[in-house]
Design an enzyme around this catalytic site. Structure first.
Site, PDB file in Angstrom:
ATOM      1  N   GLY A   1       0.829  -1.205   0.000  1.00  0.00           N
ATOM      2  CA  GLY A   1       0.000   0.000   0.000  1.00  0.00           C
ATOM      3  C   GLY A   1       0.860   1.249   0.000  1.00  0.00           C
ATOM      4  N   ALA A   2       2.045   1.157  -0.625  1.00  0.00           N
ATOM      5  CA  ALA A   2       3.008   2.269  -0.581  1.00  0.00           C
ATOM      6  C   ALA A   2       2.833   3.255  -1.728  1.00  0.00           C
ATOM      7  CB  ALA A   2       4.437   1.731  -0.557  1.00  0.00           C
ATOM      8  N   GLY A   3       1.762   3.101  -2.513  1.00  0.00           N
ATOM      9  CA  GLY A   3       1.516   4.009  -3.629  1.00  0.00           C
ATOM     10  C   GLY A   3       1.016   5.379  -3.204  1.00  0.00           C
ATOM     11  N   ARG A   4       0.670   5.518  -1.923  1.00  0.00           N
ATOM     12  CA  ARG A   4       0.242   6.825  -1.397  1.00  0.00           C
ATOM     13  C   ARG A   4       0.146   6.734   0.131  1.00  0.00           C
ATOM     14  NH1 ARG A   4      -6.194   6.484  -3.157  1.00  0.00           N
ATOM     15  NH2 ARG A   4      -6.939   5.768  -1.119  1.00  0.00           N
ATOM     16  N   ASP A  41      -1.844  -7.235  -6.060  1.00  0.00           N
ATOM     17  CA  ASP A  41      -2.984  -7.302  -5.155  1.00  0.00           C
ATOM     18  C   ASP A  41      -2.601  -8.258  -4.031  1.00  0.00           C
ATOM     19  OD1 ASP A  41      -5.292  -7.862  -3.789  1.00  0.00           O
ATOM     20  OD2 ASP A  41      -6.539  -8.092  -5.581  1.00  0.00           O
ATOM     21  N   SER A  98      -4.818  -0.241  14.032  1.00  0.00           N
ATOM     22  CA  SER A  98      -5.497   1.060  14.122  1.00  0.00           C
ATOM     23  C   SER A  98      -6.078   1.223  15.524  1.00  0.00           C
ATOM     24  CB  SER A  98      -6.662   1.108  13.116  1.00  0.00           C
ATOM     25  OG  SER A  98      -7.497   2.224  13.376  1.00  0.00           O
ATOM     26  N   TYR A 127     -13.899  -3.344  10.032  1.00  0.00           N
ATOM     27  CA  TYR A 127     -12.534  -2.800  10.119  1.00  0.00           C
ATOM     28  C   TYR A 127     -11.948  -3.017  11.522  1.00  0.00           C
ATOM     29  CZ  TYR A 127      -8.907   0.865   9.530  1.00  0.00           C
ATOM     30  OH  TYR A 127      -7.736   1.578   9.454  1.00  0.00           O
ATOM     31  N   ALA A 168     -11.020  -6.629  11.901  1.00  0.00           N
ATOM     32  CA  ALA A 168      -9.814  -6.944  11.124  1.00  0.00           C
ATOM     33  C   ALA A 168      -8.571  -6.375  11.809  1.00  0.00           C
ATOM     34  CB  ALA A 168      -9.946  -6.378   9.708  1.00  0.00           C
ATOM     35  N   LYS A 169      -8.654  -5.128  12.300  1.00  0.00           N
ATOM     36  CA  LYS A 169      -7.485  -4.493  12.915  1.00  0.00           C
ATOM     37  C   LYS A 169      -7.149  -5.125  14.267  1.00  0.00           C
ATOM     38  CE  LYS A 169      -6.155  -1.447   9.836  1.00  0.00           C
ATOM     39  NZ  LYS A 169      -5.003  -1.820   8.976  1.00  0.00           N
TER      40      LYS A 169
HETATM   41  N1  LIG Z   1      -5.409   7.274   7.733  1.00  0.00           N
HETATM   42  C1  LIG Z   1      -5.706   6.942   8.974  1.00  0.00           C
HETATM   43  O1  LIG Z   1      -6.216   7.761   9.744  1.00  0.00           O
HETATM   44  C2  LIG Z   1      -5.438   5.547   9.480  1.00  0.00           C
HETATM   45  C3  LIG Z   1      -5.654   5.292  10.832  1.00  0.00           C
HETATM   46  C4  LIG Z   1      -5.404   4.018  11.339  1.00  0.00           C
HETATM   47  C5  LIG Z   1      -4.952   3.028  10.489  1.00  0.00           C
HETATM   48  N2  LIG Z   1      -4.759   3.287   9.163  1.00  0.00           N
HETATM   49  C6  LIG Z   1      -4.274   2.199   8.328  1.00  0.00           C
HETATM   50  O2  LIG Z   1      -3.078   2.598   7.713  1.00  0.00           O
HETATM   51  C7  LIG Z   1      -2.938   1.946   6.457  1.00  0.00           C
HETATM   52  C8  LIG Z   1      -2.696   2.980   5.360  1.00  0.00           C
HETATM   53  O3  LIG Z   1      -3.754   3.922   5.389  1.00  0.00           O
HETATM   54  P1  LIG Z   1      -3.791   5.239   4.480  1.00  0.00           P
HETATM   55  O4  LIG Z   1      -4.570   6.227   5.248  1.00  0.00           O
HETATM   56  O5  LIG Z   1      -2.446   5.559   3.989  1.00  0.00           O
HETATM   57  O6  LIG Z   1      -4.733   4.693   3.305  1.00  0.00           O
HETATM   58  P2  LIG Z   1      -4.837   5.074   1.731  1.00  0.00           P
HETATM   59  O7  LIG Z   1      -6.194   4.666   1.326  1.00  0.00           O
HETATM   60  O8  LIG Z   1      -4.406   6.475   1.493  1.00  0.00           O
HETATM   61  O9  LIG Z   1      -3.747   4.102   1.059  1.00  0.00           O
HETATM   62  C9  LIG Z   1      -3.927   2.704   1.069  1.00  0.00           C
HETATM   63  C10 LIG Z   1      -3.147   2.111  -0.080  1.00  0.00           C
HETATM   64  O10 LIG Z   1      -3.339   0.677  -0.047  1.00  0.00           O
HETATM   65  C11 LIG Z   1      -3.525   0.209  -1.362  1.00  0.00           C
HETATM   66  N3  LIG Z   1      -4.277  -1.067  -1.358  1.00  0.00           N
HETATM   67  C12 LIG Z   1      -5.556  -1.264  -0.957  1.00  0.00           C
HETATM   68  N4  LIG Z   1      -5.911  -2.545  -1.147  1.00  0.00           N
HETATM   69  C13 LIG Z   1      -4.834  -3.186  -1.678  1.00  0.00           C
HETATM   70  C14 LIG Z   1      -4.578  -4.519  -2.104  1.00  0.00           C
HETATM   71  N5  LIG Z   1      -5.536  -5.476  -2.045  1.00  0.00           N
HETATM   72  N6  LIG Z   1      -3.352  -4.825  -2.607  1.00  0.00           N
HETATM   73  C15 LIG Z   1      -2.398  -3.877  -2.697  1.00  0.00           C
HETATM   74  N7  LIG Z   1      -2.584  -2.590  -2.316  1.00  0.00           N
HETATM   75  C16 LIG Z   1      -3.795  -2.245  -1.822  1.00  0.00           C
HETATM   76  C17 LIG Z   1      -4.300   1.320  -2.060  1.00  0.00           C
HETATM   77  O11 LIG Z   1      -4.188   1.220  -3.472  1.00  0.00           O
HETATM   78  C18 LIG Z   1      -3.637   2.573  -1.474  1.00  0.00           C
HETATM   79  O12 LIG Z   1      -2.545   3.011  -2.246  1.00  0.00           O
HETATM   80  C19 LIG Z   1      -4.211   1.114   6.265  1.00  0.00           C
HETATM   81  O13 LIG Z   1      -3.982  -0.211   6.700  1.00  0.00           O
HETATM   82  C20 LIG Z   1      -5.178   1.811   7.191  1.00  0.00           C
HETATM   83  O14 LIG Z   1      -6.214   0.926   7.575  1.00  0.00           O
HETATM   84  C21 LIG Z   1      -4.986   4.531   8.645  1.00  0.00           C
END
Ligand SMILES: NC(=O)c1ccc[n+]([C@@H]2O[C@H](COP(=O)([O-])OP(=O)(O)OC[C@H]3O[C@@H](n4cnc5c(N)ncnc54)[C@H](O)[C@@H]3O)[C@@H](O)[C@H]2O)c1
Length: 253
Positions: A13-16, A63, A142, A154, A157-158
């Protein structure tokens, strides 16, 4: 300090968002980085940024819920960058709703991405780590694991990620591999911007409301989370395993 020189990190999930920040932080500490995301264009953009900084990196469109794609990605990283020595299980999705509005599809999607995805990546990467006698796994949980209205899927899962973490810490510790989880609070990313849109407020308004009920009076940045990931991915954390550490400005839901 380039304390991760010679290491290779596999970040999902490092694309953003948080994953991209982790990729930059680990790369700045000296690691080569495999930027893994279902969104291949996003992954390639981050790799371009890393290469511009002189950080060795490759993009993998993958994926994480697909067993074959995960195995192939790990093999390719091992052949081209070495390792992997560091795994960050960060990819995630939301399908928020109250229980009575949660479809079986929304339940399954969230379970599959977070739990099956983390399992597949841990299994594939751990094979290399145990062979090398060294590894660092950081699983992204989370604050929602502690319970949050509208997030039964969620939250479950977390919380599951935390059980996976404790068990793999026991199994892999004797092989030189530590396994920890981190629990971010509200972090400014596209994920929380999408939540704002879903509930009908602006991203800035949701951030303001969240900051107000957070003891340090601000929301988190992806870099705040990346800092803890970098510490848990380093040699400095070698006596810490099986833990969940929250990065939430003091806020519990
Ligand atoms: N943003 C928050 O406030 C927050 C809080 C607690 C936990 N998190 C967790 O942190 C992590 C990152 O969150 P974020 O806010 O950067 O989310 P985001 O939605 O900005 O980025 C998630 C990335 O995961 C990729 N992804 C999703 N499903 C995928 C799959 N099946 N295979 C490969 N890549 C996949 C997406 O393409 C995306 O680039 C997640 O696990 C999220 O649950 C986020």
């Amino acid at each position: 300090v380039r304390e991760l020189a010679g290491r290779t990190a596999f970040v999902t999930g490092a694309g953003r968002g948080i994953g991209a920040a982790a990729a930059h932080r680990l790369g700045e500490a000296g690691a080569a980085v495999a930027v893994v995301d279902r969104d291949e264009a996003g992954a390639e953009e981050i790799v371009k940024q890393l290469l511009d900084k002189g950080i060795p990196a490759i993009a993998l469109g993958c994926d994480i819920t697909d067993e074959r794609e995960v195995e192939q990605a790990v093999r390719r990283v091992s052949a081209e960058l070495g390792g992997p020595d560091i795994l960050v299980n960060n990819a995630g999705v939301l399908r928020d709703n109250l229980l009575h509005k949660t479809s079986v599809d929304d339940w399954d999607t969230v379970m599959t991405v977070h739990l099956r995805g983390a399992f597949l990546c841990c299994r594939a990467v751990a094979a290399h780590m145990t062979t090398n006698g060294y590894g660092r796994i950081v699983n992204v949980s989370s604050v929602s694991a502690l319970g949050n209205r509208g997030q039964a899927n969620y939250s479950a899962a977390k919380a599951g990620i935390q059980g996976l973490t404790r068990t793999l810490a026991i199994e892999l510790g004797p092989k030189g591999v530590t396994v920890n989880a981190i629990g971010p609070g509200f972090i400014k990313t596209e994920m929380t911007a999408a939540t704002a849109e879903r509930i009908g407020v602006s991203a800035e308004e949701l951030q303001r409301r969240s900051a107000e009920i957070t003891p340090v009076r601000r929301v988190g940045e992806p870099a705040d989370v990346a800092e803890l990931i970098a510490f848990l991915a380093s040699d400095r954390s070698s006596f810490i395993t099986g833990q969940t550490i929250y990065v939430d400005g003091g806020r519990r839901l």
